[in-house]
Design a protein around this motif. Structure first.
Motif, PDB file in Angstrom:
ATOM      1  N   LEU A   6       0.834  -1.211   0.000  1.00  0.00           N
ATOM      2  CA  LEU A   6       0.000   0.000   0.000  1.00  0.00           C
ATOM      3  C   LEU A   6       0.867   1.258   0.000  1.00  0.00           C
ATOM      4  O   LEU A   6       0.551   2.247  -0.663  1.00  0.00           O
ATOM      5  N   ARG A   7       1.952   1.218   0.758  1.00  0.00           N
ATOM      6  CA  ARG A   7       2.863   2.373   0.807  1.00  0.00           C
ATOM      7  C   ARG A   7       3.464   2.630  -0.579  1.00  0.00           C
ATOM      8  O   ARG A   7       3.546   3.783  -1.025  1.00  0.00           O
ATOM      9  N   ILE A   8       3.848   1.561  -1.253  1.00  0.00           N
ATOM     10  CA  ILE A   8       4.431   1.701  -2.584  1.00  0.00           C
ATOM     11  C   ILE A   8       3.371   2.164  -3.586  1.00  0.00           C
ATOM     12  O   ILE A   8       3.630   3.033  -4.422  1.00  0.00           O
ATOM     13  N   PHE A   9       2.165   1.597  -3.486  1.00  0.00           N
ATOM     14  CA  PHE A   9       1.077   2.045  -4.362  1.00  0.00           C
ATOM     15  C   PHE A   9       0.815   3.540  -4.192  1.00  0.00           C
ATOM     16  O   PHE A   9       0.659   4.271  -5.173  1.00  0.00           O
ATOM     17  N   HIS A  10       0.783   4.005  -2.943  1.00  0.00           N
ATOM     18  CA  HIS A  10       0.505   5.424  -2.681  1.00  0.00           C
ATOM     19  C   HIS A  10       1.580   6.308  -3.308  1.00  0.00           C
ATOM     20  O   HIS A  10       1.274   7.350  -3.893  1.00  0.00           O
ATOM     21  N   ALA A  11       2.827   5.885  -3.197  1.00  0.00           N
ATOM     22  CA  ALA A  11       3.922   6.675  -3.776  1.00  0.00           C
ATOM     23  C   ALA A  11       3.810   6.730  -5.297  1.00  0.00           C
ATOM     24  O   ALA A  11       4.036   7.780  -5.913  1.00  0.00           O
ATOM     25  N   VAL A  12       3.446   5.607  -5.928  1.00  0.00           N
ATOM     26  CA  VAL A  12       3.309   5.577  -7.383  1.00  0.00           C
ATOM     27  C   VAL A  12       2.130   6.446  -7.824  1.00  0.00           C
ATOM     28  O   VAL A  12       2.231   7.220  -8.777  1.00  0.00           O
ATOM     29  N   ALA A  13       0.995   6.325  -7.123  1.00  0.00           N
ATOM     30  CA  ALA A  13      -0.182   7.124  -7.474  1.00  0.00           C
ATOM     31  C   ALA A  13       0.093   8.607  -7.304  1.00  0.00           C
ATOM     32  O   ALA A  13      -0.352   9.431  -8.110  1.00  0.00           O
ATOM     33  N   ASP A  14       0.843   8.948  -6.267  1.00  0.00           N
ATOM     34  CA  ASP A  14       1.158  10.346  -6.003  1.00  0.00           C
ATOM     35  C   ASP A  14       2.117  10.908  -7.053  1.00  0.00           C
ATOM     36  O   ASP A  14       1.985  12.044  -7.501  1.00  0.00           O
ATOM     37  N   ALA A  15       3.086  10.088  -7.475  1.00  0.00           N
ATOM     38  CA  ALA A  15       4.093  10.542  -8.435  1.00  0.00           C
ATOM     39  C   ALA A  15       3.643  10.379  -9.877  1.00  0.00           C
ATOM     40  O   ALA A  15       4.113  11.092 -10.765  1.00  0.00           O
ATOM     41  N   GLY A  16       2.728   9.420 -10.123  1.00  0.00           N
ATOM     42  CA  GLY A  16       2.277   9.166 -11.476  1.00  0.00           C
ATOM     43  C   GLY A  16       3.325   8.469 -12.330  1.00  0.00           C
ATOM     44  O   GLY A  16       3.232   8.464 -13.558  1.00  0.00           O
ATOM     45  N   SER A  17       4.307   7.875 -11.667  1.00  0.00           N
ATOM     46  CA  SER A  17       5.418   7.259 -12.399  1.00  0.00           C
ATOM     47  C   SER A  17       6.100   6.223 -11.517  1.00  0.00           C
ATOM     48  O   SER A  17       6.354   6.475 -10.328  1.00  0.00           O
ATOM     49  N   LEU A  18       6.405   5.067 -12.113  1.00  0.00           N
ATOM     50  CA  LEU A  18       7.143   4.045 -11.374  1.00  0.00           C
ATOM     51  C   LEU A  18       8.554   4.516 -11.047  1.00  0.00           C
ATOM     52  O   LEU A  18       9.064   4.287  -9.950  1.00  0.00           O
ATOM     53  N   THR A  19       9.176   5.200 -11.999  1.00  0.00           N
ATOM     54  CA  THR A  19      10.553   5.668 -11.811  1.00  0.00           C
ATOM     55  C   THR A  19      10.651   6.691 -10.690  1.00  0.00           C
ATOM     56  O   THR A  19      11.509   6.586  -9.794  1.00  0.00           O
ATOM     57  N   HIS A  20       9.770   7.698 -10.722  1.00  0.00           N
ATOM     58  CA  HIS A  20       9.809   8.742  -9.693  1.00  0.00           C
ATOM     59  C   HIS A  20       9.479   8.177  -8.317  1.00  0.00           C
ATOM     60  O   HIS A  20      10.078   8.569  -7.306  1.00  0.00           O
ATOM     61  N   ALA A  21       8.517   7.250  -8.280  1.00  0.00           N
ATOM     62  CA  ALA A  21       8.189   6.627  -6.997  1.00  0.00           C
ATOM     63  C   ALA A  21       9.366   5.815  -6.485  1.00  0.00           C
ATOM     64  O   ALA A  21       9.672   5.820  -5.289  1.00  0.00           O
ATOM     65  N   GLY A  22      10.040   5.104  -7.404  1.00  0.00           N
ATOM     66  CA  GLY A  22      11.206   4.327  -7.001  1.00  0.00           C
ATOM     67  C   GLY A  22      12.311   5.196  -6.443  1.00  0.00           C
ATOM     68  O   GLY A  22      12.959   4.846  -5.449  1.00  0.00           O
ATOM     69  N   ASP A  23      12.531   6.357  -7.075  1.00  0.00           N
ATOM     70  CA  ASP A  23      13.548   7.288  -6.568  1.00  0.00           C
ATOM     71  C   ASP A  23      13.209   7.743  -5.155  1.00  0.00           C
ATOM     72  O   ASP A  23      14.090   7.857  -4.285  1.00  0.00           O
ATOM     73  N   LYS A  24      11.931   8.014  -4.925  1.00  0.00           N
ATOM     74  CA  LYS A  24      11.496   8.497  -3.600  1.00  0.00           C
ATOM     75  C   LYS A  24      11.631   7.397  -2.549  1.00  0.00           C
ATOM     76  O   LYS A  24      11.965   7.664  -1.384  1.00  0.00           O
ATOM     77  N   LEU A  25      11.377   6.146  -2.962  1.00  0.00           N
ATOM     78  CA  LEU A  25      11.380   5.030  -2.012  1.00  0.00           C
ATOM     79  C   LEU A  25      12.725   4.302  -1.955  1.00  0.00           C
ATOM     80  O   LEU A  25      12.873   3.344  -1.199  1.00  0.00           O
ATOM     81  N   ASN A  26      13.682   4.749  -2.796  1.00  0.00           N
ATOM     82  CA  ASN A  26      14.983   4.072  -2.891  1.00  0.00           C
ATOM     83  C   ASN A  26      14.829   2.613  -3.329  1.00  0.00           C
ATOM     84  O   ASN A  26      15.481   1.705  -2.784  1.00  0.00           O
ATOM     85  N   LEU A  27      13.945   2.409  -4.314  1.00  0.00           N
ATOM     86  CA  LEU A  27      13.724   1.090  -4.888  1.00  0.00           C
ATOM     87  C   LEU A  27      13.914   1.173  -6.399  1.00  0.00           C
ATOM     88  O   LEU A  27      13.721   2.233  -7.001  1.00  0.00           O
ATOM     89  N   SER A  28      14.273   0.058  -7.001  1.00  0.00           N
ATOM     90  CA  SER A  28      14.391   0.042  -8.456  1.00  0.00           C
ATOM     91  C   SER A  28      13.005   0.068  -9.089  1.00  0.00           C
ATOM     92  O   SER A  28      12.015  -0.313  -8.454  1.00  0.00           O
ATOM     93  N   GLN A  29      12.960   0.493 -10.354  1.00  0.00           N
ATOM     94  CA  GLN A  29      11.682   0.533 -11.057  1.00  0.00           C
ATOM     95  C   GLN A  29      11.070  -0.861 -11.145  1.00  0.00           C
ATOM     96  O   GLN A  29       9.855  -1.033 -10.984  1.00  0.00           O
ATOM     97  N   SER A  30      11.905  -1.860 -11.376  1.00  0.00           N
ATOM     98  CA  SER A  30      11.383  -3.226 -11.493  1.00  0.00           C
ATOM     99  C   SER A  30      10.804  -3.718 -10.169  1.00  0.00           C
ATOM    100  O   SER A  30       9.770  -4.406 -10.149  1.00  0.00           O
ATOM    101  N   ALA A  31      11.431  -3.333  -9.049  1.00  0.00           N
ATOM    102  CA  ALA A  31      10.918  -3.744  -7.735  1.00  0.00           C
ATOM    103  C   ALA A  31       9.564  -3.097  -7.463  1.00  0.00           C
ATOM    104  O   ALA A  31       8.642  -3.739  -6.947  1.00  0.00           O
TER     105      ALA A  31
END
Length: 301
Positions: A6-31
Protein backbone atom coordinates in the motif's frame (compact mmCIF):
# COMPACT_ATOMS: atom_id res chain seq x y z
CA UNK A 1 -3.72 -6.29 2.88
CA UNK A 2 0.06 -5.79 2.76
CA UNK A 3 0.95 -2.39 4.29
CA UNK A 4 4.24 -2.23 2.41
CA UNK A 5 2.50 -2.72 -0.92
CA UNK A 6 0.00 0.00 0.00
CA UNK A 7 2.86 2.37 0.81
CA UNK A 8 4.43 1.70 -2.58
CA UNK A 9 1.08 2.05 -4.36
CA UNK A 10 0.51 5.42 -2.68
CA UNK A 11 3.92 6.67 -3.78
CA UNK A 12 3.31 5.58 -7.38
CA UNK A 13 -0.18 7.12 -7.47
CA UNK A 14 1.16 10.35 -6.00
CA UNK A 15 4.09 10.54 -8.43
CA UNK A 16 2.28 9.17 -11.48
CA UNK A 17 5.42 7.26 -12.40
CA UNK A 18 7.14 4.05 -11.37
CA UNK A 19 10.55 5.67 -11.81
CA UNK A 20 9.81 8.74 -9.69
CA UNK A 21 8.19 6.63 -7.00
CA UNK A 22 11.21 4.33 -7.00
CA UNK A 23 13.55 7.29 -6.57
CA UNK A 24 11.50 8.50 -3.60
CA UNK A 25 11.38 5.03 -2.01
CA UNK A 26 14.98 4.07 -2.89
CA UNK A 27 13.72 1.09 -4.89
CA UNK A 28 14.39 0.04 -8.46
CA UNK A 29 11.68 0.53 -11.06
CA UNK A 30 11.38 -3.23 -11.49
CA UNK A 31 10.92 -3.74 -7.74
CA UNK A 32 8.17 -1.12 -7.63
CA UNK A 33 6.51 -2.66 -10.68
CA UNK A 34 6.52 -6.14 -9.08
CA UNK A 35 4.88 -4.81 -5.92
CA UNK A 36 2.15 -3.04 -7.91
CA UNK A 37 1.44 -6.17 -9.95
CA UNK A 38 1.27 -8.25 -6.78
CA UNK A 39 -1.16 -5.79 -5.20
CA UNK A 40 -3.35 -5.79 -8.31
CA UNK A 41 -3.38 -9.61 -8.30
CA UNK A 42 -4.33 -9.72 -4.61
CA UNK A 43 -7.23 -7.32 -5.25
CA UNK A 44 -8.10 -8.89 -8.61
CA UNK A 45 -8.32 -5.34 -10.03
CA UNK A 46 -6.35 -3.10 -12.34
CA UNK A 47 -5.21 -0.02 -10.41
CA UNK A 48 -3.43 1.92 -13.17
CA UNK A 49 -3.90 2.64 -16.85
CA UNK A 50 -0.43 2.55 -18.38
CA UNK A 51 0.51 4.84 -21.28
CA UNK A 52 3.56 6.55 -22.71
CA UNK A 53 3.26 9.63 -20.50
CA UNK A 54 2.97 7.76 -17.23
CA UNK A 55 0.31 6.15 -15.09
CA UNK A 56 -3.32 7.14 -14.57
CA UNK A 57 -5.44 5.69 -11.78
CA UNK A 58 -8.40 3.53 -12.72
CA UNK A 59 -11.68 3.95 -10.87
CA UNK A 60 -10.59 1.18 -8.48
CA UNK A 61 -7.22 2.87 -8.13
CA UNK A 62 -8.89 6.17 -7.21
CA UNK A 63 -10.83 4.44 -4.44
CA UNK A 64 -7.68 2.90 -3.02
CA UNK A 65 -5.71 6.16 -3.33
CA UNK A 66 -8.41 8.01 -1.37
CA UNK A 67 -8.02 5.41 1.38
CA UNK A 68 -4.22 5.53 1.43
CA UNK A 69 -4.28 9.35 1.42
CA UNK A 70 -6.51 9.35 4.49
CA UNK A 71 -4.21 6.82 6.15
CA UNK A 72 -1.15 8.95 5.35
CA UNK A 73 -2.69 12.05 6.88
CA UNK A 74 -3.70 10.16 10.01
CA UNK A 75 -0.19 8.76 10.35
CA UNK A 76 1.25 12.26 9.94
CA UNK A 77 -1.04 13.46 12.72
CA UNK A 78 0.07 10.63 14.99
CA UNK A 79 3.72 11.32 14.23
CA UNK A 80 3.22 15.01 15.00
CA UNK A 81 1.72 14.17 18.38
CA UNK A 82 4.54 11.75 19.16
CA UNK A 83 7.19 14.34 18.22
CA UNK A 84 5.63 17.07 20.36
CA UNK A 85 7.91 17.72 23.31
CA UNK A 86 6.46 18.21 26.77
CA UNK A 87 8.72 21.19 27.36
CA UNK A 88 9.91 22.49 23.98
CA UNK A 89 8.15 24.02 21.00
CA UNK A 90 9.66 22.92 17.69
CA UNK A 91 8.80 21.49 14.30
CA UNK A 92 6.42 22.57 11.53
CA UNK A 93 3.02 24.09 12.27
CA UNK A 94 0.71 24.44 9.27
CA UNK A 95 -1.56 27.45 9.69
CA UNK A 96 -4.35 28.33 7.27
CA UNK A 97 -6.30 31.57 7.12
CA UNK A 98 -7.68 34.00 4.58
CA UNK A 99 -5.35 35.95 2.31
CA UNK A 100 -6.34 39.27 3.87
CA UNK A 101 -5.97 38.26 7.51
CA UNK A 102 -2.80 36.31 6.83
CA UNK A 103 -0.95 39.05 4.96
CA UNK A 104 -2.24 42.10 6.80
CA UNK A 105 -2.63 40.96 10.41
CA UNK A 106 -0.84 37.68 11.08
CA UNK A 107 2.34 37.78 8.99
CA UNK A 108 3.55 41.19 10.29
CA UNK A 109 3.32 39.82 13.86
CA UNK A 110 5.13 36.53 13.29
CA UNK A 111 8.62 37.90 14.07
CA UNK A 112 7.58 38.05 17.74
CA UNK A 113 6.56 34.39 17.62
CA UNK A 114 9.88 33.38 16.04
CA UNK A 115 11.79 35.35 18.65
CA UNK A 116 10.01 33.41 21.36
CA UNK A 117 10.23 30.01 19.64
CA UNK A 118 13.20 29.98 17.22
CA UNK A 119 12.84 26.24 16.53
CA UNK A 120 9.22 26.58 15.37
CA UNK A 121 8.58 26.63 11.62
CA UNK A 122 5.31 28.14 10.39
CA UNK A 123 3.88 26.94 7.09
CA UNK A 124 1.36 29.70 6.34
CA UNK A 125 -1.32 28.64 3.85
CA UNK A 126 -3.42 31.58 2.67
CA UNK A 127 -6.63 30.29 1.12
CA UNK A 128 -10.21 31.43 0.98
CA UNK A 129 -11.10 27.74 0.69
CA UNK A 130 -11.76 26.13 4.07
CA UNK A 131 -9.18 23.38 4.52
CA UNK A 132 -10.14 20.09 6.17
CA UNK A 133 -8.49 20.10 9.61
CA UNK A 134 -9.58 16.60 10.72
CA UNK A 135 -8.06 15.26 7.49
CA UNK A 136 -4.82 17.12 8.33
CA UNK A 137 -4.80 19.55 5.43
CA UNK A 138 -3.66 22.03 8.10
CA UNK A 139 -2.99 22.03 11.84
CA UNK A 140 -4.62 25.33 12.80
CA UNK A 141 -7.15 27.56 11.07
CA UNK A 142 -8.19 31.16 11.66
CA UNK A 143 -11.50 31.88 9.95
CA UNK A 144 -14.14 34.59 9.76
CA UNK A 145 -16.92 32.24 10.87
CA UNK A 146 -17.24 29.32 13.25
CA UNK A 147 -15.92 26.12 11.64
CA UNK A 148 -18.61 23.52 11.08
CA UNK A 149 -16.34 20.47 10.91
CA UNK A 150 -16.63 17.92 13.69
CA UNK A 151 -13.92 16.98 16.19
CA UNK A 152 -12.43 20.48 16.37
CA UNK A 153 -11.39 22.62 19.32
CA UNK A 154 -12.78 26.13 18.67
CA UNK A 155 -11.75 29.42 20.22
CA UNK A 156 -13.49 32.71 19.46
CA UNK A 157 -10.72 35.28 19.13
CA UNK A 158 -12.42 38.58 18.36
CA UNK A 159 -14.98 40.24 16.13
CA UNK A 160 -14.41 42.49 13.13
CA UNK A 161 -16.58 44.92 11.20
CA UNK A 162 -16.55 46.05 7.60
CA UNK A 163 -16.22 49.83 7.27
CA UNK A 164 -15.37 52.49 4.69
CA UNK A 165 -11.87 54.02 4.70
CA UNK A 166 -9.86 56.54 2.70
CA UNK A 167 -6.59 58.43 3.02
CA UNK A 168 -6.51 62.06 4.18
CA UNK A 169 -4.89 62.96 0.85
CA UNK A 170 -7.74 61.48 -1.15
CA UNK A 171 -10.38 63.18 0.99
CA UNK A 172 -8.61 66.52 0.76
CA UNK A 173 -8.62 66.29 -3.02
CA UNK A 174 -12.08 64.78 -3.57
CA UNK A 175 -13.97 65.84 -0.45
CA UNK A 176 -15.28 63.73 2.41
CA UNK A 177 -18.75 62.18 1.97
CA UNK A 178 -21.29 63.59 4.39
CA UNK A 179 -24.07 61.13 3.54
CA UNK A 180 -24.42 57.79 1.76
CA UNK A 181 -25.71 59.61 -1.32
CA UNK A 182 -22.30 61.26 -1.66
CA UNK A 183 -20.84 57.88 -2.63
CA UNK A 184 -22.04 58.78 -6.12
CA UNK A 185 -19.14 61.27 -6.31
CA UNK A 186 -16.43 58.74 -5.50
CA UNK A 187 -14.75 55.58 -6.71
CA UNK A 188 -15.58 52.55 -4.58
CA UNK A 189 -12.88 49.91 -3.95
CA UNK A 190 -14.09 46.52 -2.76
CA UNK A 191 -13.70 42.79 -3.08
CA UNK A 192 -14.84 41.19 -6.33
CA UNK A 193 -18.49 40.19 -5.79
CA UNK A 194 -17.76 36.64 -6.97
CA UNK A 195 -14.78 36.21 -4.63
CA UNK A 196 -15.24 34.06 -1.50
CA UNK A 197 -15.88 36.47 1.37
CA UNK A 198 -17.91 36.90 4.51
CA UNK A 199 -21.59 37.56 3.87
CA UNK A 200 -21.48 40.84 5.76
CA UNK A 201 -19.02 42.30 3.26
CA UNK A 202 -21.06 41.22 0.25
CA UNK A 203 -24.22 42.71 1.74
CA UNK A 204 -22.45 46.00 2.46
CA UNK A 205 -21.13 46.27 -1.10
CA UNK A 206 -24.56 45.56 -2.56
CA UNK A 207 -26.00 48.32 -0.37
CA UNK A 208 -23.31 50.81 -1.41
CA UNK A 209 -23.84 50.04 -5.09
CA UNK A 210 -27.39 51.38 -4.83
CA UNK A 211 -25.82 54.87 -4.46
CA UNK A 212 -24.17 54.57 -7.91
CA UNK A 213 -20.46 55.30 -7.21
CA UNK A 214 -18.64 57.17 -9.97
CA UNK A 215 -16.52 54.12 -10.78
CA UNK A 216 -15.50 50.83 -9.27
CA UNK A 217 -12.27 48.98 -8.53
CA UNK A 218 -12.77 45.35 -7.52
CA UNK A 219 -10.02 43.08 -6.20
CA UNK A 220 -10.22 39.44 -5.16
CA UNK A 221 -8.67 40.01 -1.71
CA UNK A 222 -8.43 42.70 0.96
CA UNK A 223 -4.70 43.19 0.47
CA UNK A 224 -5.45 44.54 -3.00
CA UNK A 225 -8.31 46.67 -1.71
CA UNK A 226 -5.99 48.19 0.89
CA UNK A 227 -3.34 48.95 -1.74
CA UNK A 228 -5.94 50.79 -3.79
CA UNK A 229 -6.96 52.88 -0.79
CA UNK A 230 -3.35 53.63 0.22
CA UNK A 231 -2.63 54.86 -3.32
CA UNK A 232 -5.55 57.30 -3.18
CA UNK A 233 -7.70 55.54 -5.76
CA UNK A 234 -10.93 55.87 -3.82
CA UNK A 235 -12.92 54.82 -0.77
CA UNK A 236 -12.41 51.21 0.25
CA UNK A 237 -14.54 48.60 1.99
CA UNK A 238 -12.20 46.98 4.51
CA UNK A 239 -12.39 44.91 7.70
CA UNK A 240 -11.38 47.03 10.67
CA UNK A 241 -8.51 44.68 11.62
CA UNK A 242 -6.72 45.78 8.44
CA UNK A 243 -6.62 49.43 9.44
CA UNK A 244 -5.26 48.96 12.97
CA UNK A 245 -1.76 48.99 11.51
CA UNK A 246 -2.57 51.97 9.25
CA UNK A 247 -3.86 54.53 11.77
CA UNK A 248 -3.67 57.42 9.28
CA UNK A 249 -6.59 55.98 7.32
CA UNK A 250 -9.82 57.78 8.07
CA UNK A 251 -13.12 56.05 8.67
CA UNK A 252 -15.85 57.33 6.32
CA UNK A 253 -19.59 57.34 7.04
CA UNK A 254 -19.13 55.37 10.25
CA UNK A 255 -22.89 54.78 10.43
CA UNK A 256 -22.51 52.43 7.47
CA UNK A 257 -20.96 49.33 8.95
CA UNK A 258 -21.73 45.67 9.18
CA UNK A 259 -22.71 43.56 12.12
CA UNK A 260 -19.90 41.94 14.08
CA UNK A 261 -18.15 39.15 12.18
CA UNK A 262 -16.68 36.53 14.56
CA UNK A 263 -13.10 35.33 14.11
CA UNK A 264 -12.36 31.78 15.25
CA UNK A 265 -9.21 29.79 15.81
CA UNK A 266 -9.69 26.03 15.42
CA UNK A 267 -7.58 22.88 15.45
CA UNK A 268 -8.25 19.12 15.53
CA UNK A 269 -9.17 17.53 18.84
CA UNK A 270 -6.19 15.19 18.47
CA UNK A 271 -3.85 18.21 18.66
CA UNK A 272 -5.36 19.50 21.89
CA UNK A 273 -2.16 18.76 23.81
CA UNK A 274 0.26 19.86 21.08
CA UNK A 275 2.83 22.31 22.41
CA UNK A 276 3.20 23.91 18.98
CA UNK A 277 -0.53 24.55 18.69
CA UNK A 278 -0.72 25.89 22.24
CA UNK A 279 2.20 28.25 21.62
CA UNK A 280 0.60 29.62 18.46
CA UNK A 281 -2.86 29.93 20.06
CA UNK A 282 -1.49 31.81 23.08
CA UNK A 283 0.60 34.06 20.85
CA UNK A 284 -2.41 35.08 18.73
CA UNK A 285 -4.53 35.72 21.82
CA UNK A 286 -1.79 37.83 23.42
CA UNK A 287 -1.44 39.90 20.23
CA UNK A 288 -5.17 40.55 20.15
CA UNK A 289 -5.15 41.65 23.80
CA UNK A 290 -2.18 43.96 23.15
CA UNK A 291 -3.96 45.43 20.13
CA UNK A 292 -7.10 46.12 22.18
CA UNK A 293 -5.05 47.92 24.83
CA UNK A 294 -3.38 50.04 22.16
CA UNK A 295 -6.72 50.97 20.60
CA UNK A 296 -8.13 51.93 24.01
CA UNK A 297 -5.16 54.20 24.61
CA UNK A 298 -5.82 55.80 21.21
CA UNK A 299 -9.49 56.27 22.08
CA UNK A 300 -10.67 53.98 19.29
CA UNK A 301 -12.45 51.52 21.57
Amino acid sequence: MDWDKLRIFHAVADAGSLTHAGDKLNLSQSAVSRQIRALEESLDSTLFHRHARGLILTEQGELLFDATSAMSKRLDAAAARIRDSEEEVFGVLRVTTTFGFGTLWLAPRLPKLYEQYPDLNIDLMLEERVLDLPMREADVAIRMKEPSQADLVRKRLMTVQMQLYATPEYLEERGSPESPEDISKHRLICQTPSAPQVGASAMMVRHLMTYNPTSLLTVNNYFGVLQGVLHNLGIGVLPDYVTHDFPHLQSILSDIETADVPVYLAYPEELRHSKRVAAFRDFVQDEIIAQRKQLKQMGKL
